[in-house]
Design a protein around this motif. Structure first.
Motif, PDB file in Angstrom:
ATOM      1  N   GLU A  40     -12.366  77.425  29.674  1.00  0.00           N
ATOM      2  CA  GLU A  40     -13.705  77.877  30.264  1.00  0.00           C
ATOM      3  C   GLU A  40     -14.411  76.744  30.074  1.00  0.00           C
ATOM      4  O   GLU A  40     -15.777  77.378  30.702  1.00  0.00           O
ATOM      5  CB  GLU A  40     -14.418  78.401  28.626  1.00  0.00           C
TER       6      GLU A  40
ATOM      7  N   LYS B  57     -14.544  76.678  34.176  1.00  0.00           N
ATOM      8  CA  LYS B  57     -15.163  77.330  34.977  1.00  0.00           C
ATOM      9  C   LYS B  57     -16.753  77.090  34.947  1.00  0.00           C
ATOM     10  O   LYS B  57     -16.961  77.286  36.522  1.00  0.00           O
ATOM     11  CB  LYS B  57     -15.758  78.500  33.616  1.00  0.00           C
TER      12      LYS B  57
ATOM     13  N   ALA C  30      -8.135  84.347  32.836  1.00  0.00           N
ATOM     14  CA  ALA C  30      -8.874  82.985  33.204  1.00  0.00           C
ATOM     15  C   ALA C  30      -8.206  83.008  34.502  1.00  0.00           C
ATOM     16  O   ALA C  30      -9.739  83.028  35.873  1.00  0.00           O
ATOM     17  CB  ALA C  30      -8.615  81.779  32.360  1.00  0.00           C
TER      18      ALA C  30
ATOM     19  N   ILE D 211      -9.977  86.191  36.407  1.00  0.00           N
ATOM     20  CA  ILE D 211     -12.457  85.996  36.260  1.00  0.00           C
ATOM     21  C   ILE D 211     -12.438  84.508  37.795  1.00  0.00           C
ATOM     22  O   ILE D 211     -13.519  84.712  38.367  1.00  0.00           O
ATOM     23  CB  ILE D 211     -12.608  85.078  35.490  1.00  0.00           C
TER      24      ILE D 211
ATOM     25  N   THR E 263     -14.249  85.189  40.544  1.00  0.00           N
ATOM     26  CA  THR E 263     -15.476  84.304  40.732  1.00  0.00           C
ATOM     27  C   THR E 263     -15.868  84.306  42.389  1.00  0.00           C
ATOM     28  O   THR E 263     -17.049  83.822  43.295  1.00  0.00           O
ATOM     29  CB  THR E 263     -15.728  84.170  39.644  1.00  0.00           C
TER      30      THR E 263
ATOM     31  N   GLN F  93     -16.695  88.659  33.671  1.00  0.00           N
ATOM     32  CA  GLN F  93     -15.673  88.463  32.237  1.00  0.00           C
ATOM     33  C   GLN F  93     -16.546  89.443  31.792  1.00  0.00           C
ATOM     34  O   GLN F  93     -15.366  90.246  30.822  1.00  0.00           O
ATOM     35  CB  GLN F  93     -16.530  87.353  31.720  1.00  0.00           C
TER      36      GLN F  93
ATOM     37  N   ILE G 152      -9.158  87.194  27.176  1.00  0.00           N
ATOM     38  CA  ILE G 152     -10.014  86.421  27.651  1.00  0.00           C
ATOM     39  C   ILE G 152     -11.053  87.365  26.628  1.00  0.00           C
ATOM     40  O   ILE G 152     -11.129  88.458  26.173  1.00  0.00           O
ATOM     41  CB  ILE G 152     -10.871  87.065  28.842  1.00  0.00           C
TER      42      ILE G 152
ATOM     43  N   SER H  16     -16.040  78.785  24.655  1.00  0.00           N
ATOM     44  CA  SER H  16     -16.111  79.865  24.643  1.00  0.00           C
ATOM     45  C   SER H  16     -17.718  80.118  24.720  1.00  0.00           C
ATOM     46  O   SER H  16     -19.141  79.696  25.828  1.00  0.00           O
ATOM     47  CB  SER H  16     -15.517  81.148  24.991  1.00  0.00           C
TER      48      SER H  16
ATOM     49  N   ASN I 289     -20.590  79.053  27.535  1.00  0.00           N
ATOM     50  CA  ASN I 289     -22.250  80.360  27.657  1.00  0.00           C
ATOM     51  C   ASN I 289     -23.535  79.730  27.545  1.00  0.00           C
ATOM     52  O   ASN I 289     -24.764  79.645  28.338  1.00  0.00           O
ATOM     53  CB  ASN I 289     -21.459  81.471  26.802  1.00  0.00           C
TER      54      ASN I 289
END
Lengths: 174, 429
Positions: free
Chosen positions: B165, B168, B226, B229, B233, B376, B393, B404, B408
C-alpha cells in the motif's frame, strides 16, 4: 414508535447522501464559472494589442516585407501559447508540436510537423503536412494547399489562429 | 489576494463539512436506535470525535491560509463517515480499530500538509524511492505472513502492515520524477526503427526495470490486485506524460500476454477466472463469496433495505474487499450510485488539480495519484459486481484496513499540496 423513527432516519441518511452530492456539485459548478471568468479577465485586458510579438525568420532580413501578415492566437488551452500572441509571417513558417518549428503548438492534437504557411506569388498559402488530426481553415479540413485571406481562422487541435494581413501593406505595396 | 482566496476556499470547505457532519450524525443515530441495547453511546461518541478530527484539520488550514482544493477534504470525510458507519454496523470491533486508523490517517495528512509543502524537493531522490519500494516489496516475501491467499503482510507485534500500500506512493513519486525528466525524449523518440521513432534505452530502461521488478514481486506474493493497480497506473502515467497511444497499445498487449501466461501458470488465477465466468457452478465452494455478493446487490433493490436491516454478514471479507456489496444492499441502487458519483467527483477534482499544475512533475504526480485512486475504486467495485474477475484490493477510504487508509491520506495530502501551490502562484502573478 422507535420503528417509525428508525425508518425515517434511514431515509434521511440516504437523502443526506444525495443532498451532499448535490451541494458538492453545485459548488463545483459555481467554482467553474468563477474560474472561467477569472481566466477571461486578463485576456480581455490584453486584447487591445498583441501581448507578445514573435518575429519569425524571413521577416527579419527585409525591413519592409512585400506582403506582411501575421497569425494571432484566438484560442489556446495551453498557457505556453497564450491567447493574443501574434507571429509575423515571413517567406515560410512551419507549425507543429516539435520544438524545431517556427510556431510551436503545445497541443496534444497537433502533429510534430503539422502544417506550413509559405508565400507564393504575393499570397500566403497554407498546406497541411499530412498531420493526423488535420488543419482546419474556417472549420473546413484542408486537403490541398490553399490561399489565406485576411480574417481566415486556422485551427490546429485546440488552438485557433486568425490570419491578418497588414492593412497599410495593401496600400504601400501596390 | 492569496489571503482572501484561501479564506474563500476554506469557507466552501466549511459549508460542505456541515453536510458531512449531518450525514455522519444521522447515520450514527440510526445505528444507535437500531441496537440501543449495546453500550451504543460508543457509536455516537466515535462519530463525534471523528468529525471533530476533520474540523480541527479544517481550522488548522484556515489558520495557516492553506489554499488547497476545498472539495477533497469533505469528500474524504464523507467516505470515512460511510466507512465508520458501515464497519460499526458489520462488526463494532472493526469500527473501533478503523477509528484509530482514521485518527492516524488524519495525523499523517496534517504532517504532509504541514511539513511537505515543498514537495518538489522530493523529485530529487527518485532512485531512493525505487530502492525503498523494492525493499518494501521484498520484506513480506521473507518475513511476511499470509492472509487471504496473499503473502503481503508484515507482522509488527500488535498490528500488521501491508507494505504494498505504501509502495504505491513510492511508485507514483518515482514515475512522476522520472517521466518529468525524460518526458520529451519518450514522447518524441530519438531513434528510428522500422519507421517508428523510439526513445533510447537509457530513457526508458530504469523505469521499466523498477516497474518490472515490482510486478514480479507482487506476482510472487500472489497479490494480483496490487499488481493490476501498479500496471494500470503505470500505463496511465506514461500516457499522461507522452500522449502516445502506441505505448498504451503496447502495454495492453503485454498485459494480455501476461494474463494469459498467469492463467496457465498459476492455479489461483485459473480459479479466479473460473469464478468470474460462472460462479453458480461452485456457489457453495469457491464461488460462494461472489454469489453472496450478487445476492446482496439484488436484495438491496432501488432504495435498499435500510441501514442495519440487510444481511451482508453472509459475504466473506465483507468489511474489506466487499464493503461495496454491503452498502449496495443497505442503501440500494440509489445509494451505491450516489457513492460511485462521489468517487467520480473525487477523481474529477484530482485531474483538475493535475491540469492546473505548474510543471510536469506536479502534473504527473497529481495525475498519477488520481489515476491510482480511480483505478483502484473501479477495479474493486467491478470485482464485487462481477464485471471483472475479483482481485482482492481495498475500496479507497471505505474498506477496513489501516495501511490502505493511512496511505490514502498521504496521497490526499500530496494532492492538496499541489493545489495549494497552484493557488498561491496564480494569486501572485
Amino acid at each position: 414508535m422507535a420503528g417509525i423513527l428508525l425508518t425515517i432516519l434511514r431515509y434521511l441518511f440516504l437523502f443526506l447522501l444525495y443532498a451532499f452530492l448535490f451541494v458538492v456539485v453545485r459548488y463545483m459548478f459555481r467554482g467553474l464559472h468563477k474560474e472561467h471568468s477569472f481566466i477571461t479577465v486578463p485576456d480581455t485586458f490584453g486584447e487591445g494589442g498583441a501581448r507578445e510579438t514573435n518575429i519569425l525568420p524571413g521577416s527579419r532580413d527585409k525591413s519592409v516585407p512585400k506582403a506582411g501578415a501575421r497569425l494571432v492566437v484566438l484560442a489556446s488551452p495551453n498557457s505556453r501559447l497564450g491567447k493574443g500572441t501574434s507571429f509575423y509571417l515571413g517567406e515560410k513558417v512551419t507549425l507543429g508540436r516539435g520544438e524545431h518549428n517556427d510556431v510551436v503548438i503545445p497541443d496534444p492534437f497537433s502533429s510534430h510537423e503539422h502544417a506550413v504557411i509559405y508565400m507564393h506569388g504575393h499570397q500566403y498559402w497554407v498546406q497541411d503536412l499530412g498531420s493526423l488530426n488535420g488543419t482546419y481553415l474556417n472549420e473546413v479540413r484542408l486537403d490541398r494547399p490553399t490561399v489565406l485571406a485576411d480574417g481566415d481562422c486556422l485551427r490546429i487541435g485546440n488552438v485557433t489562429f486568425q490570419f491578418v494581413r497588414w492593412a497599410y501593406e495593401v496600400e504601400s505595396g501596390q | 489576494m492569496t489571503l482572501s482566496a484561501a479564506s474563500r476556499l476554506r469557507a466552501v470547505e466549511r459549508k460542505l463539512l456541515y453536510w458531512v457532519s449531518a450525514y455522519l450524525l444521522i447515520g450514527a443515530g440510526t445505528l444507535y436506535l437500531w441496537k440501543p441495547l449495546l453500550p451504543a453511546l460508543v457509536v455516537l461518541a466515535g462519530a463525534l470525535i471523528a468529525m471533530i478530527g476533520f474540523w480541527i484539520l479544517h481550522l488548522f488550514w484556515c489558520r495557516f491560509n492553506f489554499a488547497a482544493d476545498p472539495f477533497l477534504l469533505p469528500l474524504v470525510a464523507f467516505f470515512s463517515s460511510t466507512s465508520l458507519i458501515f464497519l460499526y454496523r458489520l462488526n463494532p470491533a472493526y469500527a473501533e480499530r478503523q477509528f484509530v486508523w482514521l485518527m492516524t490517517g488524519l495525523f499523517a495528512l496534517w504532517v504532509v500538509t504541514r511539513y511537505f509543502l515543498h514537495y518538489r524537493l522530493l523529485a530529487e531522490y527518485k532512485y531512493i524511492y525505487a530502492l525503498a519500494g523494492i525493499i518494501g516489496l521484498l520484506l513480506p516475501i521473507f518475513f511476511g505472513i499470509e492472509q487471504g491467499g496473499a503473502k503481503s503482510w508484515l507482522d509488527l507485534g500488535f498490528f500488521q502492515v501491508q507494505p504494498s500500500e505504501f509502495v504505491k506512493i513510492l511508485l507514483v513519486l518515482f514515475l512522476a520524477a522520472f517521466l518529468a525528466e525524460n518526458r520529451l525524449a519518450l514522447a518524441e523518440g530519438t531513434q528510428r526503427i522500422w519507421g517508428i521513432t523510439l526513445p533510447a534505452p537509457q530513457e526508458w530502461g530504469p523505469m521499466l526495470i523498477m516497474w518490472g521488478i515490482s510486478l514480479l514481486l507482487l506476482i510472487f506474493q500472489k497479490d494480483l490486485g496490487a499488481a493490476l493497480i501498479y500496471f494500470t497506473t503505470f500505463l496511465a502515467m506514461v500516457y499522461a506524460s507522452t500522449a502516445r497511444v502506441a505505448y498504451v497499445c503496447l502495454g495492453g498487449a503485454l498485459f494480455l500476454a501476461g494474463a494469459a501466461a498467469a492463467y496457465f501458470l498459476f492455479e489461483h488465477v485459473r480459479l479466479r477466472i473460473g469464478i468470474w465466468l460462472d460462479p453458480w457452478q461452485q456457489a457453495e465452494a469457491a464461488g460462494y463469496q461472489v454469489v453472496q455478493s450478487l445476492f446482496a446487490l439484488t436484495a438491496g433493490g432501488i432504495t435498499g433495505t435500510g441501514l442495519g436491516a440487510g444481511m451482508p454478514q453472509f459475504i466473506p471479507a465483507v468489511h474489506t474487499d466487499f464493503i461495496f456489496a454491503a452498502i449496495a444492499e443497505e442503501l440500494g441502487l440509489a445509494g451505491s450510485l450516489g457513492l460511485i458519483m462521489i468517487y467520480m467527483l473525487f477523481v474529477y477534482r484530482g485531474f483538475l488539480i493535475a491540469l492546473a499544475a505548474k510543471d510536469d512533475f506536479a502534473c504527473l504526480l497529481a495525475a498519477g495519484f488520481t489515476a491510482l485512486m480511480g483505478l483502484q475504486t473501479f477495479i474493486i467495485i467491478a470485482g464485487v459486481i462481477k464485471l471483472l474477475p475479483l482481485t482482492g484490493i481495498t475500496l479507497p477510504f471505505l474498506s477496513y484496513g489501516g495501511s490502505s487508509l493511512v496511505a490514502n491520506f498521504i496521497i490526499l495530502g500530496f494532492l492538496l499540496n499541489i493545489s495549494h501551490e497552484v493557488q498561491i502562484t496564480s494569486g501572485r502573478s
